[in-house]
Design a protein around this motif. Structure first.
Motif, short mmCIF file in Angstrom:
data_model
loop_
_atom_site.label_atom_id
_atom_site.label_comp_id
_atom_site.label_asym_id
_atom_site.label_seq_id
_atom_site.Cartn_x
_atom_site.Cartn_y
_atom_site.Cartn_z
N TYR A 76 -0.69 16.37 7.78
CA TYR A 76 -0.27 15.13 7.64
C TYR A 76 0.12 14.17 8.75
CZ TYR A 76 1.21 10.78 5.20
OH TYR A 76 1.50 9.51 4.63
N ARG A 77 -0.24 13.07 9.24
CA ARG A 77 0.39 12.31 10.23
C ARG A 77 1.04 13.18 11.29
NH1 ARG A 77 0.27 6.72 8.85
NH2 ARG A 77 1.10 6.69 11.08
N ASP A 81 0.32 4.40 0.50
CA ASP A 81 -0.07 5.15 1.73
C ASP A 81 0.77 4.94 2.64
OD1 ASP A 81 -1.62 7.03 0.12
OD2 ASP A 81 -3.49 6.22 1.16
N GLU A 82 0.85 3.55 3.07
CA GLU A 82 1.65 2.95 4.14
C GLU A 82 3.10 3.29 3.88
OE1 GLU A 82 3.24 -1.23 4.16
OE2 GLU A 82 1.37 -1.62 5.01
N GLN A 83 3.48 3.28 2.79
CA GLN A 83 4.88 3.43 2.63
C GLN A 83 5.45 5.11 2.52
OE1 GLN A 83 4.95 2.03 -1.34
NE2 GLN A 83 5.97 -0.02 -0.80
N VAL A 84 4.40 5.74 2.26
CA VAL A 84 4.78 7.25 2.45
C VAL A 84 4.64 7.42 3.96
CG1 VAL A 84 3.69 9.61 2.04
CG2 VAL A 84 3.66 7.95 0.25
N ALA A 85 3.89 7.08 4.75
CA ALA A 85 3.89 7.38 5.99
C ALA A 85 5.09 6.75 6.57
CB ALA A 85 2.65 6.56 6.75
N PRO A 107 0.78 -1.35 0.14
CA PRO A 107 -0.08 -0.03 0.06
C PRO A 107 0.93 1.21 -0.06
CG PRO A 107 -0.77 -1.59 1.52
CD PRO A 107 0.64 -2.08 1.27
N ALA A 150 6.69 11.93 -3.07
CA ALA A 150 5.44 12.02 -2.21
C ALA A 150 5.62 12.28 -0.86
CB ALA A 150 4.67 10.73 -2.56
N ALA A 189 4.91 15.40 1.61
CA ALA A 189 3.81 15.04 2.71
C ALA A 189 4.52 15.62 4.09
CB ALA A 189 3.58 13.74 2.73
#
Length: 254
Positions: A145-146, A94-98, A92, A135, A139
């Protein structure tokens, strides 16, 4: 804005062990010698594998500020790189970006370095690393964001590894079709930074040689090792980048 030494902090994001040494080893060693903090995220392979141990050896040769950070995904073509883990390109996004944002906010690099948008020669893991890095750089600076991942951090510049068209032309007659080389490189007038790493060539070569498993396995590594002296020197001595500033003035890698 610079680190304590007056030299910007740099975080390199690479797909696999050996990429850091082969494509950016001279830049990393040179930046570290200037007093800059140099950190590395490796997206695939995990601790406990042979190539992770070899990566630690290479990192010491290059003068990294800390042990490489392993994101823990599997190499798209080598499942045993991370047994039971999801391939890097399939996890996923989004998981990697976070995950990468958390590391960026902790390390606070002024510079992020990764591959160009084509992954230099079309490798899917390299292309994915480019997308992830871009990305995450955006972010990381957004407070909403997070917020659990740390205080926002604004990266100043992105540098994208690329291969000059002239280098491709010089190397092509000496390499087989399955060697990792693009059909055509980046025109010279589009390259923003070409780093002469001759003064760090010893560190770079020792780092490359640390990756014994890949040297023994890879036809491309063997082909590069068998290049005649002058083409091999050209390949090893120069590292080229495209640059994208995210704030006015950006930050100087070399």
């Amino acid at each position: 804005m610079k680190g304590v030494s007056g030299v910007p902090r740099a975080l390199f994001v690479h797909a696999h062990p050996d990429d850091e040494s082969l494509w950016t080893g001279g830049t990393m060693a040179r930046h570290a010698r200037r007093g800059g903090e140099v950190s590395l995220v490796t997206c695939t392979w995990v601790p406990g594998t042979a190539r992770h141990g070899e990566l630690l050896d290479a990192a010491r040769e290059l003068g990294l500020s800390r042990e490489p950070i392993m994101l823990g995904y599997a190499d798209s073509f080598v499942p045993e790189s991370a047994p039971g883990a999801t391939p890097f390109v399939s996890a996923p996004f989004d998981e990697q970006v976070a995950a990468l944002v958390a590391h960026i906010r902790e390390i606070k690099p002024h510079i992020l370095v990764t591959y160009d948008a084509y992954g230099m020669y079309g490798h899917p893991d390299h292309i994915h690393a480019n997308r992830l890095t871009c990305a995450a750089a955006d972010a990381a600076a957004i407070g909403a964001y997070r917020p659990d991942a740390g205080e926002p951090w604004q990266v100043r510049s992105l540098y994208f590894i690329t291969i000059p068209e002239t280098t491709v032309t010089t190397l092509k007659p000496h390499l087989t079709e399955d060697s990792h080389l693009p059909v055509s490189g980046t025109p010279s007038d589009r390259i923003d930074l070409a780093v002469d790493v001759d003064d760090c060539l010893g560190s770079k070569i020792r780092a490359i040689v640390s990756h014994k498993t890949e040297i023994a396995r890879s036809a491309s590594m063997k082909a590069f090792g068998a290049l005649p002296r002058d083409p091999q020197r050209l390949f090893l001595q120069w590292e080229s980048y495209l640059r994208r500033d995210l704030v006015p003035g950006g930050a100087e890698l070399a």
